[in-house]
Scaffold this motif. Sequence first.
Motif, short mmCIF file in Angstrom:
data_model
loop_
_atom_site.label_atom_id
_atom_site.label_comp_id
_atom_site.label_asym_id
_atom_site.label_seq_id
_atom_site.Cartn_x
_atom_site.Cartn_y
_atom_site.Cartn_z
N SER A 146 1.27 -1.34 0.40
CA SER A 146 -0.50 0.08 -0.26
C SER A 146 1.58 1.33 -0.21
N TYR A 147 0.95 2.61 -0.02
CA TYR A 147 0.92 4.28 -0.55
C TYR A 147 1.80 3.45 1.53
N GLU A 148 0.65 4.22 2.24
CA GLU A 148 0.65 3.68 3.50
C GLU A 148 2.41 3.18 3.88
N SER A 149 2.26 1.76 3.25
CA SER A 149 3.06 0.57 3.56
C SER A 149 4.94 1.25 3.02
N TYR A 150 4.19 2.01 1.92
CA TYR A 150 5.39 2.44 1.09
C TYR A 150 5.94 4.01 1.33
N LEU A 151 5.49 4.66 1.83
CA LEU A 151 5.94 5.76 2.69
C LEU A 151 6.66 6.02 4.20
N ALA A 152 6.03 4.42 4.80
CA ALA A 152 6.91 4.00 6.06
C ALA A 152 8.38 3.29 5.97
N TYR A 153 8.56 2.64 4.75
CA TYR A 153 9.72 2.11 4.43
C TYR A 153 10.73 3.63 3.87
N TYR A 154 10.02 4.51 3.53
CA TYR A 154 10.81 5.73 2.86
C TYR A 154 11.52 6.21 3.77
N GLN A 155 10.44 6.48 5.25
CA GLN A 155 10.35 7.01 5.94
C GLN A 155 11.81 6.45 6.67
N ALA A 156 11.68 5.14 6.72
CA ALA A 156 12.41 4.17 8.12
C ALA A 156 14.19 4.36 6.91
N GLY A 157 14.00 5.24 6.16
CA GLY A 157 15.15 5.30 4.96
C GLY A 157 15.61 4.44 3.60
#
Length: 349
Positions: A146-157
Amino acid sequence: MRKLSTVNDLVLKLRDTRDLSDAELRAMLETDAFDAQLIAAADNVRRASYGTDVYVRGLIEFTNYCRNNCYYCGIRAGNAQAARYRLTKAQILDCCREGYRLGFRTFVLQGGEDMTYTDADICDIVAAIREAHADCAITLSIGERSYESYLAYYQAGANRFLLRHETASDAHYAMLHPPELSLAHRKKCLYDLKSIGYQIGAGFMVGSPYQTTAHIIEDLRFLQDLQPDMIGIGPYIPHRQTPFGDMPGGSLELTVRLIAVLRLMFPYALLPATTALGTIHPLGREMGLKAGANVIMPNLSPVGVRKKYELYENKICTGEEAAECRHCLDRRVEAAGYRIVIDRGDVKK
Ligand code: 5AD
Ligand code: FES
């Protein structure tokens, strides 16, 4: 026999305008008449954009479990004969440490769509790599989320995401995938990833079952719209334990020709000479490099699991330790006239 002047004109038109009409593309893709000029022009453009630099990406195939049933892929959920494995966070970090020592500054975490790795797990792994190797790019290649998952991975680095579109034709997509998968969702994922800020990679198999020239032209048009940073193409290679086990594989010639076309259309794209290309011919990756490719993605996975990440048969480099493979590649790339550099290899624009 096509006149030499026409051949030259079309290759130069592609180089200078980065575009051709559908009919012109068809002419270029369907015969070998353009190949010599096309490949020479592509190598010139590649040298103008990137010199002789070749970027390496350390590929860590961390799980071969997958919830999907793509008809072409050896690790599809329905393949009961596949020996499944998952790497732990510690094993993944070990691969990165060894990779860093060998000069890799990009790690690609690739796997099937294995939902036992939750968003928290992926973020935890990404953050640990980010912490240990602050100067490296972290690339994910874990399929549709999901968009939210992709965003979380991006924010994790995580910085980059590879998700081949596989084919840009809805009808062809439906011939390669079961009904629960759709091109529309695949595309949505790619545009989501791009909007979040990832450097993105798309791509497709050459000679996949039922693929026509018209499909390939649709792929090129889609890529012109998406403008990905990386475009990965490699020949389709049949795997016996799939519904497409008896289908013919994609050709070396067409794959190399398409790499050259892509280099002229996208002068700054990161174009890998793929493992699949090296699998169908002993010098396939070298031919890819000479036709405009500028990236190689050697395997950093532990040797014990490599044969199990069998998307297709007879995959190369499954018996070699990371260090052996890395040194072998150095020699091969140099013999082809290029040089592997120790660099994250960000796209130049
Ligand atoms: N032959 C070649 N490439 C394959 N892939 C999957 N199965 C095969 C096959 N049989 C490619 C797909 C996928 C990438 C990781 O590997 O394009 O996106
Ligand atoms: Fe892997 Fe030669 S490139 S062993």
